[in-house]
Design an enzyme around this catalytic site. Structure first.
Site, mmCIF file in Angstrom:
data_model
loop_
_atom_site.group_PDB
_atom_site.id
_atom_site.type_symbol
_atom_site.label_atom_id
_atom_site.label_comp_id
_atom_site.label_asym_id
_atom_site.label_seq_id
_atom_site.Cartn_x
_atom_site.Cartn_y
_atom_site.Cartn_z
ATOM 1 N N HIS A 12 0.718 -1.218 0.121
ATOM 2 C CA HIS A 12 0.043 0.029 -0.236
ATOM 3 C C HIS A 12 0.920 1.368 0.055
ATOM 4 O O HIS A 12 2.123 1.249 0.285
ATOM 5 C CB HIS A 12 -0.986 -0.102 1.458
ATOM 6 C CG HIS A 12 -0.251 0.049 2.526
ATOM 7 N ND1 HIS A 12 0.232 1.188 3.076
ATOM 8 C CD2 HIS A 12 0.056 -0.806 3.207
ATOM 9 C CE1 HIS A 12 1.141 0.928 4.124
ATOM 10 N NE2 HIS A 12 0.907 -0.434 4.340
ATOM 11 N N GLU A 85 -2.549 -7.054 7.362
ATOM 12 C CA GLU A 85 -1.206 -7.221 8.012
ATOM 13 C C GLU A 85 -1.046 -7.961 9.238
ATOM 14 O O GLU A 85 -2.143 -8.446 9.738
ATOM 15 C CB GLU A 85 -0.894 -5.692 8.389
ATOM 16 C CG GLU A 85 0.483 -5.554 9.151
ATOM 17 C CD GLU A 85 1.759 -6.022 8.046
ATOM 18 O OE1 GLU A 85 2.072 -7.152 8.166
ATOM 19 O OE2 GLU A 85 2.490 -4.996 7.696
#
Length: 187
Positions: A12, A85
């Site tokens: 990201h 994550e």
């Protein structure tokens, strides 16, 4: 074991916590303006590729990156929870003062966090779910999740994948007996 299929991977774009060196984990921190610009630049890099599917983490920073990329790809976008994550528990929002390396080595787990082994198992399952879709697939996720790919490849996980760095992975063939990895861009 990782499925032997071609795929792309992008971390990201930048968040305010990235800029401050704070560990995010499951904490859903949005992209900042720099992160959005990085995603738009990455979108130009992948324009015209044959990517058929984007699979993204549900966390906003990865999902927004995926949506920006899909403005040029116009393909199916699938959200997979296993692409999140690692959960760092009570260490989310903290600076890494050495605990992250100990976590990666399996020597320390913060309170309320996933162990390294739990994370690797979840991450590998998520990556396999993603790359089993019509491809090539682009996975839009996180630096830690990419660490699980490096772990699988036997590559040292000392350097974090830069925000919006795009890696292309090609599985072993008769000519190349190991995975091939090429960085398309690095922000």
């Amino acid at each position: 074991m990782l499925l032997e299929k071609e795929f792309y991977y992008i971390r990201h774009g930048q968040t305010d916590w990235n800029a401050k060196g704070l560990m995010q984990g499951f904490t859903d921190i949005p992209l900042n303006e720099t992160g959005r610009q990085q995603a738009y630049q990455a979108a130009e890099t992948i324009r015209g590729t044959n990517i058929a599917t984007i699979c993204a983490s549900p966390l906003g920073r990865a999902l927004e990156t995926a949506k920006i990329l899909n403005e040029v790809l116009n393909c199916e976008l699938i959200i997979l929870d296993d692409l999140k994550e690692a959960c760092f528990g009570d260490h989310e929002g903290l600076v890494d003062d050495g605990w992250f390396a100990a976590w990666k080595d399996g020597e320390f787990t913060p309170g309320g966090a996933e162990t390294r082994e739990q994370f690797l198992e979840r991450a590998t399952a998520g990556i396999n779910k993603a790359i089993d879709r019509p491809g090539p697939v682009l996975i839009a996720a996180h630096g830690g999740l990419y660490g699980s790919i490096k772990h699988y490849f036997g590559v040292k996980d000392h350097q974090v994948l830069p925000n919006c760095a795009l890696a292309h992975h090609i599985p072993p063939t008769a000519t190349h007996t190991s995975w091939q990895r090429h960085f398309v861009n690095e922000s």
